[in-house]
Motif scaffolding. Sequence first.
Motif, mmCIF file in Angstrom:
data_model
loop_
_atom_site.group_PDB
_atom_site.id
_atom_site.type_symbol
_atom_site.label_atom_id
_atom_site.label_comp_id
_atom_site.label_asym_id
_atom_site.label_seq_id
_atom_site.Cartn_x
_atom_site.Cartn_y
_atom_site.Cartn_z
ATOM 1 N N LEU A 10 0.856 -1.189 0.000
ATOM 2 C CA LEU A 10 0.000 0.000 0.000
ATOM 3 C C LEU A 10 0.891 1.237 0.000
ATOM 4 O O LEU A 10 1.635 1.475 0.947
ATOM 5 N N ASP A 11 0.805 2.015 -1.084
ATOM 6 C CA ASP A 11 1.491 3.305 -1.164
ATOM 7 C C ASP A 11 0.433 4.351 -0.814
ATOM 8 O O ASP A 11 -0.273 4.852 -1.692
ATOM 9 N N SER A 12 0.289 4.660 0.472
ATOM 10 C CA SER A 12 -0.824 5.526 0.885
ATOM 11 C C SER A 12 -0.658 6.943 0.347
ATOM 12 O O SER A 12 -1.642 7.639 0.096
ATOM 13 N N GLY A 13 0.585 7.385 0.129
ATOM 14 C CA GLY A 13 0.806 8.715 -0.446
ATOM 15 C C GLY A 13 0.137 8.821 -1.811
ATOM 16 O O GLY A 13 -0.404 9.878 -2.171
ATOM 17 N N ALA A 14 0.143 7.720 -2.573
ATOM 18 C CA ALA A 14 -0.482 7.733 -3.905
ATOM 19 C C ALA A 14 -1.984 7.986 -3.775
ATOM 20 O O ALA A 14 -2.587 8.674 -4.612
ATOM 21 N N ILE A 15 -2.596 7.458 -2.718
ATOM 22 C CA ILE A 15 -4.039 7.667 -2.528
ATOM 23 C C ILE A 15 -4.319 9.146 -2.233
ATOM 24 O O ILE A 15 -5.260 9.736 -2.768
ATOM 25 N N TYR A 16 -3.472 9.766 -1.404
ATOM 26 C CA TYR A 16 -3.621 11.210 -1.152
ATOM 27 C C TYR A 16 -3.412 12.010 -2.438
ATOM 28 O O TYR A 16 -4.097 12.991 -2.700
ATOM 29 N N LYS A 74 2.078 8.891 -14.168
ATOM 30 C CA LYS A 74 3.116 9.933 -14.261
ATOM 31 C C LYS A 74 2.642 11.218 -13.604
ATOM 32 O O LYS A 74 3.364 11.841 -12.844
ATOM 33 N N GLN A 75 1.402 11.563 -13.931
ATOM 34 C CA GLN A 75 0.847 12.842 -13.472
ATOM 35 C C GLN A 75 0.867 12.979 -11.954
ATOM 36 O O GLN A 75 1.182 14.041 -11.418
ATOM 37 N N ILE A 76 0.550 11.896 -11.239
ATOM 38 C CA ILE A 76 0.460 12.041 -9.774
ATOM 39 C C ILE A 76 1.826 12.230 -9.120
ATOM 40 O O ILE A 76 1.915 12.571 -7.963
ATOM 41 N N ARG A 77 2.897 12.006 -9.876
ATOM 42 C CA ARG A 77 4.246 12.191 -9.302
ATOM 43 C C ARG A 77 4.757 13.620 -9.457
ATOM 44 O O ARG A 77 5.858 13.935 -9.015
ATOM 45 N N SER A 78 3.972 14.497 -10.090
ATOM 46 C CA SER A 78 4.449 15.869 -10.303
ATOM 47 C C SER A 78 4.441 16.650 -8.984
ATOM 48 O O SER A 78 3.727 16.300 -8.047
ATOM 49 N N GLU A 79 5.265 17.718 -8.929
ATOM 50 C CA GLU A 79 5.308 18.583 -7.739
ATOM 51 C C GLU A 79 3.925 19.172 -7.481
ATOM 52 O O GLU A 79 3.500 19.336 -6.344
ATOM 53 N N GLU A 80 3.235 19.507 -8.582
ATOM 54 C CA GLU A 80 1.924 20.151 -8.454
ATOM 55 C C GLU A 80 0.935 19.234 -7.714
ATOM 56 O O GLU A 80 0.269 19.648 -6.764
ATOM 57 N N VAL A 81 0.894 17.976 -8.145
ATOM 58 C CA VAL A 81 -0.044 17.056 -7.496
ATOM 59 C C VAL A 81 0.422 16.745 -6.063
ATOM 60 O O VAL A 81 -0.401 16.535 -5.162
ATOM 61 N N GLY A 82 1.733 16.786 -5.825
ATOM 62 C CA GLY A 82 2.249 16.629 -4.463
ATOM 63 C C GLY A 82 1.703 17.718 -3.543
ATOM 64 O O GLY A 82 1.350 17.469 -2.394
#
Length: 224
Positions: free
Chosen positions: A30-36, A88-96
């Motif tokens: 579970l990569d919970s950060g990905a869910i956020y 790819k998109q969810i790894r951007s600084e913006e989505v962070g």
Amino acid sequence: MNIITIDGPSGSGKGTLATKLAQYYQYHLLDSGAIYRLLGLSLAQQNLLTQLDGNISDAVNIATHLDIKFVPSMHGIQTYLNGEDVSKQIRSEEVGLFASKVAAIAPLRDALLARQRQFATSKGLVADGRDMGTVVFPQAQAKIYLTASAQSRAERRYKQLQGMGVDAKLSAILINIEERDRRDTQRVVAPLKPASDALIIDSSHLSIDDVFNQMRSYIDTQLI
Ligand code: DC
């Protein structure tokens, strides 16, 4: 059923270690950060991210019914939001940044709890995040808090960006990391902190293999 939690600040190597442990023990990951990140992206797409200090019932509804899928592939895990590949998109600084806004709001965190707990199946689970051992899986058999100095995390990120051909400044990265640490540790809801029964590992001067071996010897004493 065995649950291993790995919490800690970003850049400590949590993601890499969690993936290695899940492979080694043949557990789910579970990569919970990905869910956020997925929730942040979904709310931004629906123009709800800027209204989070008002009525958030629409946002809570979206969090509860978030249509997400994680599909293992040759290139790692492909992540889908409403059927669209957003890996790819969810790894951007913006989505962070979207994710960190979402992460500070208690009703949204609560809405994601059940979703995260569904990952615990009979196979066993490695859960990676900020509050896995403290809030989401307090009953976990093995809890690890992986940290590293801000300086060493900044240097790692700097090298990673250089490797990708991205121009970056070490001092700017360090400031960014320190700011994020402050936000993560000082927020009122589920602040980043080790569980009282967690093994704390500082990876500042350790290789990935060293950390992996330390984790494994601890986990092997904890599993049922
Ligand atoms: O680990 P990450 O960078 O993908 O996490 C994205 C954001 O979500 C970051 O601001 C921390 C937050 N987060 C959280 O509050 N709780 C978790 N269990 C995982 C991530």
